[in-house]
Write an enzyme that holds these catalytic residues in place. Sequence first.
Site, short mmCIF file in Angstrom:
data_model
loop_
_atom_site.label_atom_id
_atom_site.label_comp_id
_atom_site.label_asym_id
_atom_site.label_seq_id
_atom_site.Cartn_x
_atom_site.Cartn_y
_atom_site.Cartn_z
N ASP A 38 -8.90 -3.82 -6.28
CA ASP A 38 -8.47 -3.19 -5.03
C ASP A 38 -9.03 -1.77 -4.97
O ASP A 38 -8.83 -0.98 -5.90
CB ASP A 38 -6.94 -3.17 -4.98
CG ASP A 38 -6.39 -2.71 -3.65
OD1 ASP A 38 -7.13 -2.14 -2.82
OD2 ASP A 38 -5.17 -2.91 -3.42
N HIS A 82 -6.80 -5.90 -0.55
CA HIS A 82 -5.80 -4.84 -0.50
C HIS A 82 -4.50 -5.41 0.04
O HIS A 82 -4.23 -5.40 1.24
CB HIS A 82 -6.30 -3.70 0.38
CG HIS A 82 -5.34 -2.54 0.43
ND1 HIS A 82 -4.87 -1.90 -0.69
CD2 HIS A 82 -4.76 -1.90 1.48
CE1 HIS A 82 -4.05 -0.92 -0.34
NE2 HIS A 82 -3.97 -0.90 0.98
N SER A 120 0.83 -1.19 0.00
CA SER A 120 0.00 0.00 0.00
C SER A 120 0.88 1.26 0.00
O SER A 120 1.72 1.42 -0.87
CB SER A 120 -0.94 -0.06 1.21
OG SER A 120 -1.90 0.95 1.16
#
Length: 541
Positions: free
Chosen positions: A459, A488, A236
């Site tokens: 995502d 994610h 991320s």
Amino acid sequence: MRAAALYPVAGALLLTTLAAAPAGGVPSAGTGVGSGSDSGVALAAARAAEQGVTFGKCPDTPVLPAGVQCGTVTVPLDYARPDGKQIQLTVSRMRATHRDPHNSKHRVPRQGALVFNPGGPGGSGLVFPLAGQLPEWKRVAAAYDLIGYDPRGVGRSAPLSCQDPQQFVKAPSLAPTHPSEAYKQERVTQAKAYARACAKRAGGTLRHYTSLNNARDLDVLRAALGEQKLTFLGASYGTYFGALYATLFPSHVRRMVFDAPVNPDPARIWYHNNLAQSAAFESRWTDFREWAARHDRVYRLGSTPGAVLRSYEQARARLAAAPAGGKVGPGQLQSAFLQAAYYDDYWPSRAEALSAYLKGDPKPLIALAAPVREAAKETENANAVYTAVECNDGPWPTDFRVWDLDNTRLARVAPFETWDNVWMNLPCAYWPEPRQKPLDVRTGPGELPPTLILAAERDAAAPYDGALEMHRRLSGSVLVTERDAGAHGIAGGKNRCVNGHLEAYLLEGRLPVRRASCAPHPEPKPSAPRESAQKPRAIRG
């Protein structure tokens, strides 16, 4: 980037979690590229290499088993002043096991340290070494020391705070999808107060919490671990400062994995990225409702996505009138279901809790959605770091009318998360520190060793166009896509195809010749509603 702060490796164990301003701004004092910062990194790295890391017993929180050791690495607060104030980053490690899980007689040679960052900004990676206990990670854990750490400002690394933790988790709260003008002005007032409080509490240190400094800290950590070149897994937001690292220090890279990449385009940091994220959450929210509708015989929430939405809105209305247990209002409901947009393994528990609540049993919903007072300090700290880094990293509109226009328009088609995302980021409109001009992430042919990018096609927290942009900007990178899936972060998760590519790269340096794809992992199976529900892993959202 509004992302999961608590990131689940293998889907079960680990903690991990924006249209008007042009790309511009000015470098903050001591945080821009050049101006002494580059030489400051070299000096700090040389000192760290000499000092190393003395590993021993880990701090009490989080509780880590005896096999995990901890230590500290010293970095300058300001790399333009490397002899000035220093801060310490807390680091965790589990040594390479050397044990081949498929052949007990084979001793696996150590390949070095694998450093992990879970994202956020504001996520703690201290528990990452526990991944080595999971079947999906045993081959990697045999060859690598697994390294986690708290980035600057996080947890036990010079922690940042912007307000009283108990006030931050105060509940119940509202979460209107189409807020009134009066509510908007109330949130503007709160955002201004939060920005002022951050500046007051942090003082002159506030401007030094940036993605560029996170990348520089990573190079000092590399040197302290005795690694000539870095092997790194970022998830991320961790992919963004990982990409900054690759741009700043390409010759220091051994292998890098970018899992669930955010869009590194300087024009998207961070206002436009958050707009795109809000739009993507609407699609993922639809995925959940379609799943619940397919399992209407179990949950009785409705046989169509629209009917499931009506059940959800019915619960919102009830909670607005009478919060469940005095703690769970519409805001807490929305936060619990936002978690389902991050990870589909949350779908059954959310559907169970909603079904039970509508049938008159609020206990499962309270267990899922009520604030965890014991975690208030950690939660507030994570939010403070998130806000500081994103506000410092780039320009934001300073006129609320811009935010209002952009998000009113967006909320017409994506109401689920749009305004909640605004309120989280709005302090950046009133931020007291000078903003940086985002670095142009880019590497030319041959500058960087081949790198691996992993992305799920649906995502929401890191929309797929970010993976495509990262792939374009990092020359020699290879993108592996999990099709028709939306978790994610997919490294070391449920998809054997994805994990095969991850292991081939980390263990052998082997990548597909070109972009590759994997079929989606199976959707979660429904489970019958129960009397109580388990507390969720905390998610930034």
